[in-house]
Write a protein that holds these residues in place. Structure first.
Motif, PDB file in Angstrom:
ATOM      1  N   VAL A 508       0.892  -1.189  -0.075  1.00  0.00           N
ATOM      2  CA  VAL A 508      -0.148  -0.042   0.002  1.00  0.00           C
ATOM      3  C   VAL A 508       0.859   1.374   0.019  1.00  0.00           C
ATOM      4  CG1 VAL A 508      -1.813   1.392   1.240  1.00  0.00           C
ATOM      5  CG2 VAL A 508      -1.819  -1.029   1.140  1.00  0.00           C
ATOM      6  N   ILE A 509       0.662   2.310  -1.063  1.00  0.00           N
ATOM      7  CA  ILE A 509       1.326   3.477  -1.140  1.00  0.00           C
ATOM      8  C   ILE A 509       0.535   4.485  -0.918  1.00  0.00           C
ATOM      9  CG2 ILE A 509       2.595   4.952  -2.559  1.00  0.00           C
ATOM     10  CD1 ILE A 509       3.554   2.446  -4.077  1.00  0.00           C
ATOM     11  N   LEU A 510       0.479   5.452   0.163  1.00  0.00           N
ATOM     12  CA  LEU A 510      -0.184   6.564   0.198  1.00  0.00           C
ATOM     13  C   LEU A 510       0.525   7.801  -0.576  1.00  0.00           C
ATOM     14  CD1 LEU A 510      -1.165   6.284   4.024  1.00  0.00           C
ATOM     15  CD2 LEU A 510      -2.106   5.279   1.983  1.00  0.00           C
ATOM     16  N   SER A 511      -0.207   8.628  -1.362  1.00  0.00           N
ATOM     17  CA  SER A 511       0.351   9.555  -2.052  1.00  0.00           C
ATOM     18  C   SER A 511      -0.156  10.892  -1.532  1.00  0.00           C
ATOM     19  CB  SER A 511       0.318   9.514  -3.500  1.00  0.00           C
ATOM     20  OG  SER A 511      -0.924   9.850  -4.028  1.00  0.00           O
ATOM     21  N   GLY A 512       0.655  12.141  -1.453  1.00  0.00           N
ATOM     22  CA  GLY A 512       0.329  13.428  -1.200  1.00  0.00           C
ATOM     23  C   GLY A 512      -0.376  13.466   0.042  1.00  0.00           C
ATOM     24  N   VAL A 513      -0.300  12.752   1.239  1.00  0.00           N
ATOM     25  CA  VAL A 513      -0.847  12.898   2.408  1.00  0.00           C
ATOM     26  C   VAL A 513      -0.693  14.327   3.402  1.00  0.00           C
ATOM     27  CG1 VAL A 513      -1.193  11.864   4.734  1.00  0.00           C
ATOM     28  CG2 VAL A 513      -0.353  10.316   2.710  1.00  0.00           C
ATOM     29  N   GLN A 514      -1.526  14.822   3.547  1.00  0.00           N
ATOM     30  CA  GLN A 514      -1.712  16.145   4.110  1.00  0.00           C
ATOM     31  C   GLN A 514      -1.144  16.020   5.868  1.00  0.00           C
ATOM     32  OE1 GLN A 514      -4.889  19.053   3.495  1.00  0.00           O
ATOM     33  NE2 GLN A 514      -5.422  18.009   1.537  1.00  0.00           N
ATOM     34  N   PRO A 515      -0.942  17.191   6.205  1.00  0.00           N
ATOM     35  CA  PRO A 515      -0.250  17.102   7.440  1.00  0.00           C
ATOM     36  C   PRO A 515      -1.334  16.454   8.488  1.00  0.00           C
ATOM     37  CG  PRO A 515       0.269  19.163   6.703  1.00  0.00           C
ATOM     38  CD  PRO A 515      -0.688  18.450   5.823  1.00  0.00           C
ATOM     39  N   GLN A 516      -2.433  16.919   8.637  1.00  0.00           N
ATOM     40  CA  GLN A 516      -3.319  16.216   9.809  1.00  0.00           C
ATOM     41  C   GLN A 516      -3.627  14.863   9.428  1.00  0.00           C
ATOM     42  OE1 GLN A 516      -6.429  15.230   9.766  1.00  0.00           O
ATOM     43  NE2 GLN A 516      -6.932  14.997  11.898  1.00  0.00           N
ATOM     44  N   PRO A 517      -3.766  14.196   8.225  1.00  0.00           N
ATOM     45  CA  PRO A 517      -3.979  12.733   8.321  1.00  0.00           C
ATOM     46  C   PRO A 517      -2.723  12.031   8.578  1.00  0.00           C
ATOM     47  CG  PRO A 517      -5.352  13.931   6.362  1.00  0.00           C
ATOM     48  CD  PRO A 517      -4.076  14.938   7.290  1.00  0.00           C
ATOM     49  N   LEU A 526       1.387   3.795  12.057  1.00  0.00           N
ATOM     50  CA  LEU A 526       1.430   3.754  10.369  1.00  0.00           C
ATOM     51  C   LEU A 526       2.335   4.752   9.827  1.00  0.00           C
ATOM     52  CD1 LEU A 526      -2.160   2.515   9.261  1.00  0.00           C
ATOM     53  CD2 LEU A 526      -0.071   1.572   9.364  1.00  0.00           C
ATOM     54  N   GLY A 527       3.195   5.412  10.761  1.00  0.00           N
ATOM     55  CA  GLY A 527       4.021   6.468  10.181  1.00  0.00           C
ATOM     56  C   GLY A 527       5.113   6.090   9.149  1.00  0.00           C
ATOM     57  N   GLU A 528       5.828   6.950   8.327  1.00  0.00           N
ATOM     58  CA  GLU A 528       6.684   6.122   7.322  1.00  0.00           C
ATOM     59  C   GLU A 528       7.684   5.407   7.993  1.00  0.00           C
ATOM     60  OE1 GLU A 528       8.792   8.308   3.421  1.00  0.00           O
ATOM     61  OE2 GLU A 528       8.232   9.561   5.187  1.00  0.00           O
ATOM     62  N   ALA A 529       8.451   5.465   8.985  1.00  0.00           N
ATOM     63  CA  ALA A 529       9.194   4.952   9.775  1.00  0.00           C
ATOM     64  C   ALA A 529       8.928   3.464  10.173  1.00  0.00           C
ATOM     65  CB  ALA A 529       9.672   5.627  11.231  1.00  0.00           C
ATOM     66  N   ALA A 530       7.469   3.196  10.601  1.00  0.00           N
ATOM     67  CA  ALA A 530       7.033   2.005  10.884  1.00  0.00           C
ATOM     68  C   ALA A 530       7.222   0.669   9.857  1.00  0.00           C
ATOM     69  CB  ALA A 530       5.579   2.123  11.068  1.00  0.00           C
ATOM     70  N   GLY A 531       7.363   1.401   8.685  1.00  0.00           N
ATOM     71  CA  GLY A 531       7.442   0.441   7.305  1.00  0.00           C
ATOM     72  C   GLY A 531       6.272  -0.539   6.930  1.00  0.00           C
ATOM     73  N   LYS A 532       5.109  -0.272   7.531  1.00  0.00           N
ATOM     74  CA  LYS A 532       3.950  -0.830   6.988  1.00  0.00           C
ATOM     75  C   LYS A 532       3.378  -0.587   5.831  1.00  0.00           C
ATOM     76  CE  LYS A 532       2.794  -1.999  11.972  1.00  0.00           C
ATOM     77  NZ  LYS A 532       1.735  -1.795  13.169  1.00  0.00           N
ATOM     78  N   ILE A 533       3.301   0.711   5.542  1.00  0.00           N
ATOM     79  CA  ILE A 533       2.856   1.004   4.290  1.00  0.00           C
ATOM     80  C   ILE A 533       4.083   2.421   3.819  1.00  0.00           C
ATOM     81  CG2 ILE A 533       0.528   0.938   4.685  1.00  0.00           C
ATOM     82  CD1 ILE A 533       0.510   3.661   5.663  1.00  0.00           C
ATOM     83  N   TYR A 535       5.115   5.832   1.651  1.00  0.00           N
ATOM     84  CA  TYR A 535       4.495   7.410   1.495  1.00  0.00           C
ATOM     85  C   TYR A 535       4.950   7.769   0.243  1.00  0.00           C
ATOM     86  CZ  TYR A 535       2.243   7.585   6.075  1.00  0.00           C
ATOM     87  OH  TYR A 535       1.287   7.546   7.130  1.00  0.00           O
ATOM     88  N   ALA A 536       4.519   8.418  -0.623  1.00  0.00           N
ATOM     89  CA  ALA A 536       5.246   9.393  -1.738  1.00  0.00           C
ATOM     90  C   ALA A 536       4.558  10.643  -1.751  1.00  0.00           C
ATOM     91  CB  ALA A 536       4.607   8.653  -3.127  1.00  0.00           C
ATOM     92  N   ALA A 537       5.255  11.668  -1.983  1.00  0.00           N
ATOM     93  CA  ALA A 537       5.076  13.221  -1.918  1.00  0.00           C
ATOM     94  C   ALA A 537       3.970  13.377  -3.057  1.00  0.00           C
ATOM     95  CB  ALA A 537       6.251  13.879  -2.348  1.00  0.00           C
ATOM     96  N   ALA A 540       2.843  11.180  -9.051  1.00  0.00           N
ATOM     97  CA  ALA A 540       3.852  10.753 -10.229  1.00  0.00           C
ATOM     98  C   ALA A 540       5.107   9.685  -9.204  1.00  0.00           C
ATOM     99  CB  ALA A 540       4.603  11.902 -10.743  1.00  0.00           C
ATOM    100  N   SER A 541       5.478  10.448  -7.882  1.00  0.00           N
ATOM    101  CA  SER A 541       6.352   9.467  -7.179  1.00  0.00           C
ATOM    102  C   SER A 541       5.825   8.343  -6.845  1.00  0.00           C
ATOM    103  CB  SER A 541       6.616  10.194  -6.037  1.00  0.00           C
ATOM    104  OG  SER A 541       7.380  11.429  -6.375  1.00  0.00           O
ATOM    105  N   ALA A 542       4.430   8.220  -6.638  1.00  0.00           N
ATOM    106  CA  ALA A 542       3.730   7.087  -6.360  1.00  0.00           C
ATOM    107  C   ALA A 542       3.662   6.021  -7.386  1.00  0.00           C
ATOM    108  CB  ALA A 542       2.303   7.242  -5.839  1.00  0.00           C
ATOM    109  N   GLN A 543       3.206   6.652  -8.745  1.00  0.00           N
ATOM    110  CA  GLN A 543       3.426   5.877  -9.771  1.00  0.00           C
ATOM    111  C   GLN A 543       4.903   5.028  -9.762  1.00  0.00           C
ATOM    112  OE1 GLN A 543       2.043   8.732 -12.563  1.00  0.00           O
ATOM    113  NE2 GLN A 543       0.804   7.110 -13.430  1.00  0.00           N
TER     114      GLN A 543
END
Length: 558
Positions: A508-517, A526-533, A535-537, A540-543
């Motif tokens: 699972v890749i989350l793209s363009g996640v805003q600060p509050q979510p 489920l942060g980026e450091a956890a490695g479970k999912i 993140y892409a800015a 295009a990066s998610a693709q």
């Protein structure tokens, strides 16, 4: 012609074809669940202020009807801990006849709710409210068993939570050593078997072992037989409770509470079953099945019933394929009652108290409770207020206040999330949104765009989307740039979505996640450091990341 949404799953299974091999699997699963349900139904009957036979009758009659007429393939129903507080209060205020009338009315309310297609309304109950009142019920159940577990000498235990504990503290000098020993032994057996041999029926083994010890050593402890010397064996003849307008008016509020709890727990259990078995339940038909089951239980003098999450999970793990497994569980329970009913008199009350301690521990969902305490102040306030009102005031008040507060807080957060722009302004980034977002994706990569706040009212759509995919892809991209707000229920939905995707072998890749979510997801691990999912800015990066991950999967498979 029956509408698809109102077709019992049993009928669907029958149309698909039912083989002897499937029947064998269902029968074995039904026997396993019956072994688990036998001591549990007795314990819940006693905890509700009734008697063990009432819990058993409920498990047989309602359990059979819930599986036969419900909208889930593997749901198992019967008495549950959620009803204990309500039943106890109704019996204390209106007598057992009042409870039967309330159960009948609750059954009619559930049938009406199903016919009115209100089955999807569960998605609008915020997660902190459900967790708060479930944990509160767990505390009440555990508190109600302290007297039997310790063998305290108390003539009348107060119903109020604080007064109850004041009575317990005042009677500590009357603790009975033999009773405590039996209770601790039962608890140790259950906990030990869960860790060492989780497939064995710990509840039943604990009951049999402690009953044998009491009988062999003539221990002076309270048993089912001494507490209920006139307990009948077998199913009673069906009868209709004596109705009057005054009684109906008196118990109507309790009937709505029972119907609400039955609907909530049944649909929650069905959702859990869908996640474990990969099935999809029919929520409106499930409510109708629950309603008919409560009518049947009341006609036979039983208690309110609903889908039971623990028994449903046991059913699935035991290999159940169809609703026949739940029906067989009820048949086996009936056989136990008819041919071993007299032996139930030897069961020590302390052992049943130990079982209810474990039920309360399971209901508490302490890990989810602690996770919600890390959420923002608004979610934390809803959780703690619902929990406190459940324990100290009343379940109905707790749910009403919790849902109202959650709705008001949500509206406040939505107001904060609104951005006012000049009428001539355009969002250049939106103009670049690729409407044909799947065109450049390779096989094995799927993408979904989420637009708007992801809150308790729409969180369930995520899991429905995953189920509708059929064979899961290797990579799933969730575009979240247009999600300004994520609440506790939405965060939990994403966590469950990611978990089920991992089980199916998908990234699972989350793209363009805003600060509050992003902050909310970090709070639940489920942060980026956890490695479970991942993140892409941006998309295009998610693709690019999706293509890379899909390629890695292909390489790993060759």
């Amino acid at each position: 012609m029956i509408a698809q949404g109102f077709t019992p799953k049993l009928l669907t299974v029958w149309r698909e074809g039912y083989s002897l091999a499937t029947f064998r699997a269902d029968t074995l699963a039904g026997l396993t669940v019956a072994i688990v349900a036998l001591p549990l139904a007795m314990a819940l009957g006693i905890a509700s202020g009734a008697s063990p036979d009432k819990g058993l009758v409920t498990a047989v009659v309602a359990g059979f009807l819930i599986s036969m007429l419900g909208g889930s393939r593997v749901q198992v129903g019967g008495p549950t801990g959620a009803f204990v507080v309500v039943i106890f209060n109704v019996i204390a205020s209106h007598g057992y006849d009042g409870l039967l009338i309330a159960t009948l009315l609750a059954g009619l309310i559930l049938i009406a709710a199903g016919l009115l297609r209100l089955g999807q309304m569960i998605k609008y109950i915020p997660h902190p409210v459900v967790t708060g009142f479930t944990a509160g019920i767990a505390v009440i159940i555990a508190s109600s068993q302290v007297k039997d577990f310790l063998g305290l000498t108390i003539e009348n235990v107060p119903a109020d939570f604080l007064a109850k504990w004041q009575a317990y503290l005042g009677a500590l000098g009357s603790i009975d050593g033999a009773t405590v020993g039996i209770g601790v032994a039962a608890l140790a057996i259950i906990v030990g078997l869960r860790r060492a041999a989780p497939r064995l029926p710990g509840f039943l083994i604990a009951v049999v072992a402690t009953s044998a010890a009491v009988a062999l050593f003539h221990l002076p402890v309270d048993t089912v037989g001494s507490r209920f010397p006139d307990m009948p064996v077998g199913l009673p003849m069906p009868s209709f409770p004596e109705l009057s307008l005054a009684k109906v008016n008196a118990v109507l509020p309790s009937a709505f509470t029972i119907a609400f709890l039955a609907g909530i727990e049944a649909l929650l259990s069905a959702v859990v079953a869908d996640g474990m078995a990969g099935t999809r339940h029919r929520s409106n038909q499930e409510l109708i099945g629950q309603g008919v089951a409560n009518l049947g239980s009341a006609f036979f003098g039983g208690l309110p019933a609903t889908g039971a999450i623990a028994r449903t999970a046991t059913n699935i793990r035991s290999g159940a394929k169809t609703p026949v497994a739940g029906m067989m569980h009820a048949v086996f329970l009936l056989l136990f009652i008819l041919f071993a009913g007299r032996l139930m008199a030897y069961v020590p009350m302390a052992a049943l108290a130990a079982i209810l301690f474990m039920v309360a521990w399971g209901m508490s969902e302490y890990q989810r409770f602690l996770a919600l305490l890390k959420m923002p102040n608004s979610d934390r306030a809803v959780l703690l207020l619902t929990f406190g009102l459940t324990v100290l005031v009343d379940l109905t008040v707790a749910i009403a206040v919790g849902v109202t507060l959650a709705s008001l807080l949500f509206m406040a957060r939505m107001a904060e999330a609104v951005e006012v722009r000049r009428g001539g302004d355009r969002d250049a980034e939106l103009d670049k949104e690729d409407l044909d977002q799947r065109d450049d994706l390779p096989k094995g990569v799927e993408v979904f765009r989420i637009a708007g706040p992801l809150f308790f009212g729409v969180a369930g759509e995520l899991l429905d989307t995953l189920r509708r995919l059929g064979a899961p892809p290797r990579v799933i991209i969730l575009r979240m740039r247009l999600v300004p707000l994520l609440d506790a229920s939405g965060a939990q939905a994403i966590e469950e979505f990611a978990r089920q995707a991992r089980i199916a072998g998908a990234h699972v890749i989350l793209s363009g996640v805003q600060p509050q979510p992003r902050a909310m997801l970090e709070r639940i691990g489920l942060g980026e450091a956890a490695g479970k999912i991942s993140y892409a800015a941006d998309y295009a990066s998610a693709q690019a990341l999706g293509i890379e991950l899909a390629g890695l999967d292909d390489a790993a498979r060759h």
